[in-house]
Motif scaffolding. Structure first.
Motif, PDB file in Angstrom:
ATOM      1  N   GLU A  87       0.568  -1.370   0.291  1.00  0.00           N
ATOM      2  CA  GLU A  87       0.282   0.173   0.107  1.00  0.00           C
ATOM      3  C   GLU A  87       0.369   1.100   0.586  1.00  0.00           C
ATOM      4  N   SER A  88       0.565   2.171  -1.050  1.00  0.00           N
ATOM      5  CA  SER A  88       1.518   3.212  -1.431  1.00  0.00           C
ATOM      6  C   SER A  88       2.113   4.305   0.286  1.00  0.00           C
ATOM      7  N   GLY A  89       2.811   4.133   0.813  1.00  0.00           N
ATOM      8  CA  GLY A  89       2.520   5.439   1.775  1.00  0.00           C
ATOM      9  C   GLY A  89       2.771   5.350   3.003  1.00  0.00           C
ATOM     10  N   ARG A  90       2.612   3.563   3.347  1.00  0.00           N
ATOM     11  CA  ARG A  90       1.893   2.928   4.373  1.00  0.00           C
ATOM     12  C   ARG A  90       2.633   1.642   4.585  1.00  0.00           C
ATOM     13  N   TYR A  91       3.529   1.921   5.851  1.00  0.00           N
ATOM     14  CA  TYR A  91       4.059   0.085   6.616  1.00  0.00           C
ATOM     15  C   TYR A  91       2.976  -0.254   7.065  1.00  0.00           C
ATOM     16  N   LEU A  92       3.393  -1.765   6.853  1.00  0.00           N
ATOM     17  CA  LEU A  92       2.401  -2.278   7.773  1.00  0.00           C
ATOM     18  C   LEU A  92       2.803  -3.913   8.174  1.00  0.00           C
ATOM     19  N   SER A  93       2.269  -4.206   8.842  1.00  0.00           N
ATOM     20  CA  SER A  93       2.725  -5.624   9.103  1.00  0.00           C
ATOM     21  C   SER A  93       2.776  -6.603   8.704  1.00  0.00           C
ATOM     22  N   ARG A  94       3.550  -7.115   8.155  1.00  0.00           N
ATOM     23  CA  ARG A  94       3.737  -8.462   7.161  1.00  0.00           C
ATOM     24  C   ARG A  94       5.280  -9.625   7.287  1.00  0.00           C
ATOM     25  N   ARG A  95       4.546 -10.258   7.000  1.00  0.00           N
ATOM     26  CA  ARG A  95       5.160 -11.886   6.731  1.00  0.00           C
ATOM     27  C   ARG A  95       7.084 -11.783   6.496  1.00  0.00           C
ATOM     28  N   MET A  96       7.034 -11.408   5.329  1.00  0.00           N
ATOM     29  CA  MET A  96       8.591 -10.997   4.907  1.00  0.00           C
ATOM     30  C   MET A  96       8.316  -9.435   3.490  1.00  0.00           C
ATOM     31  N   ASP A  97       9.364  -8.957   4.283  1.00  0.00           N
ATOM     32  CA  ASP A  97       9.860  -7.655   3.415  1.00  0.00           C
ATOM     33  C   ASP A  97      11.437  -7.948   2.711  1.00  0.00           C
ATOM     34  N   ILE A  98      11.120  -7.391   1.869  1.00  0.00           N
ATOM     35  CA  ILE A  98      12.553  -8.259   1.669  1.00  0.00           C
ATOM     36  C   ILE A  98      13.598  -6.871   1.597  1.00  0.00           C
ATOM     37  N   ASP A  99      14.328  -6.040   2.130  1.00  0.00           N
ATOM     38  CA  ASP A  99      14.989  -4.470   0.516  1.00  0.00           C
ATOM     39  C   ASP A  99      16.108  -5.025   0.139  1.00  0.00           C
ATOM     40  N   ILE A 100      16.564  -4.113  -1.088  1.00  0.00           N
ATOM     41  CA  ILE A 100      17.918  -4.491  -1.783  1.00  0.00           C
ATOM     42  C   ILE A 100      18.794  -3.297  -0.701  1.00  0.00           C
ATOM     43  N   LEU A 101      19.707  -3.587  -0.202  1.00  0.00           N
ATOM     44  CA  LEU A 101      20.055  -2.349   0.763  1.00  0.00           C
ATOM     45  C   LEU A 101      21.248  -1.727   0.379  1.00  0.00           C
ATOM     46  N   PHE A 102      22.338  -2.714  -0.708  1.00  0.00           N
ATOM     47  CA  PHE A 102      23.223  -2.290  -1.789  1.00  0.00           C
ATOM     48  C   PHE A 102      23.275  -3.516  -2.737  1.00  0.00           C
ATOM     49  N   TYR A 103      24.023  -3.069  -3.715  1.00  0.00           N
ATOM     50  CA  TYR A 103      24.074  -4.167  -4.946  1.00  0.00           C
ATOM     51  C   TYR A 103      25.834  -3.854  -5.288  1.00  0.00           C
ATOM     52  N   ASP A 104      26.729  -4.537  -5.110  1.00  0.00           N
ATOM     53  CA  ASP A 104      28.250  -4.141  -5.253  1.00  0.00           C
ATOM     54  C   ASP A 104      28.021  -2.552  -4.289  1.00  0.00           C
ATOM     55  N   GLN A 105      29.160  -1.513  -5.808  1.00  0.00           N
ATOM     56  CA  GLN A 105      29.260   0.268  -5.274  1.00  0.00           C
ATOM     57  C   GLN A 105      28.090   0.421  -5.905  1.00  0.00           C
ATOM     58  N   LEU A 106      27.348   0.145  -6.248  1.00  0.00           N
ATOM     59  CA  LEU A 106      25.986   1.238  -7.611  1.00  0.00           C
ATOM     60  C   LEU A 106      25.978   2.139  -6.798  1.00  0.00           C
ATOM     61  N   VAL A 107      25.292   3.320  -7.493  1.00  0.00           N
ATOM     62  CA  VAL A 107      23.774   4.286  -6.954  1.00  0.00           C
ATOM     63  C   VAL A 107      23.301   4.047  -8.560  1.00  0.00           C
ATOM     64  N   LEU A 108      21.976   4.092  -7.685  1.00  0.00           N
ATOM     65  CA  LEU A 108      20.782   3.995  -9.036  1.00  0.00           C
ATOM     66  C   LEU A 108      19.650   4.789  -8.657  1.00  0.00           C
ATOM     67  N   VAL A 109      19.636   5.085  -9.025  1.00  0.00           N
ATOM     68  CA  VAL A 109      17.740   6.319  -8.418  1.00  0.00           C
ATOM     69  C   VAL A 109      16.732   6.402 -10.182  1.00  0.00           C
ATOM     70  N   SER A 110      16.011   5.049  -9.760  1.00  0.00           N
ATOM     71  CA  SER A 110      14.464   5.522 -10.544  1.00  0.00           C
ATOM     72  C   SER A 110      13.550   5.278 -10.198  1.00  0.00           C
ATOM     73  N   GLU A 111      12.192   5.894 -10.826  1.00  0.00           N
ATOM     74  CA  GLU A 111      11.001   5.794 -10.091  1.00  0.00           C
ATOM     75  C   GLU A 111      10.611   4.289  -9.489  1.00  0.00           C
ATOM     76  N   GLU A 112      11.055   2.788 -10.077  1.00  0.00           N
ATOM     77  CA  GLU A 112      11.539   1.888  -9.365  1.00  0.00           C
ATOM     78  C   GLU A 112      12.372   1.615  -8.445  1.00  0.00           C
ATOM     79  N   LEU A 113      13.476   1.468  -8.248  1.00  0.00           N
ATOM     80  CA  LEU A 113      14.044   1.412  -7.213  1.00  0.00           C
ATOM     81  C   LEU A 113      15.015   2.417  -7.267  1.00  0.00           C
TER      82      LEU A 113
END
Length: 169
Positions: A87-113
């Motif tokens: 749900e956009s903009g809301r934090y909710l209880s969940r079974r599993m949330d997976i965040d990509i913290l780092f990918y090598d030393q990549l810096v990437l900013v897009s709408e999706e990621l």
């Protein structure tokens, strides 16, 4: 294309957490790549919203041949497997949330990621497990080590190791 080193943050606060975390690790190995390092599980209060159940959090280091976008799509499929609804903009209880913290030393900013994850430095529940797998890792934008980020973090939440590690399910 060679292997990339990615850091993933896992979190969940409902359901049979030990079973869900174990299954998540096996799905990540099957779909994303070989897990190189796994932090202990830490228990933390919800961040950004109220909930009765405490969260379990863990950080893993994975070697992958996937692109950042492919990693995102696979992590979303794994979350969906556990019934995650966004749900956009809301934090909710969940079974599993997976965040990509780092990918090598990549810096990437897009709408999706966005990589590195924009909230890494503000969340002790990410920094504490991250320190157990890679205390000297440096943030590709700020240049700060994990240890420095922890010392500067103003998150006051108490992050405790799961004691004893309840991985029977």
């Amino acid at each position: 294309m060679g292997d990339h080193q990615i850091f993933l943050g896992l979190g969940g606060n409902i359901g049979k957490k030990s079973r869900i975390f174990k299954k998540t690790l096996s799905l990540i190995e099957a779909r994303i790549g070989k897990i190189d390092r796994i932090s202990p599980v830490y228990v933390s209060p919800p961040w950004g919203f109220e909930a009765r159940e405490e969260f379990w959090n863990q950080v893993i280091v994975v070697n992958t041949r996937l692109t950042p976008r492919e990693v995102l799509h696979e992590t979303q499929k794994i979350e969906a497997y556990f019934g995650r609804k966004r749900e956009s903009g809301r934090y909710l209880s969940r079974r599993m949330d997976i965040d990509i913290l780092f990918y090598d030393q990549l810096v990437l900013v897009s709408e999706e990621l966005s990589i590195p994850h924009p909230l890494v430095e503000r969340r002790k529940f990410v920094l504490i497990p991250l320190a157990s797998v890679s205390p000297d890792f440096r943030h590709p934008v700020t240049g700060k080590s994990v240890t420095e980020m922890i010392s500067e973090c103003d998150d006051l939440a108490e992050i405790k190791p799961l004691d004893p590690p309840d991985l029977k399910g």
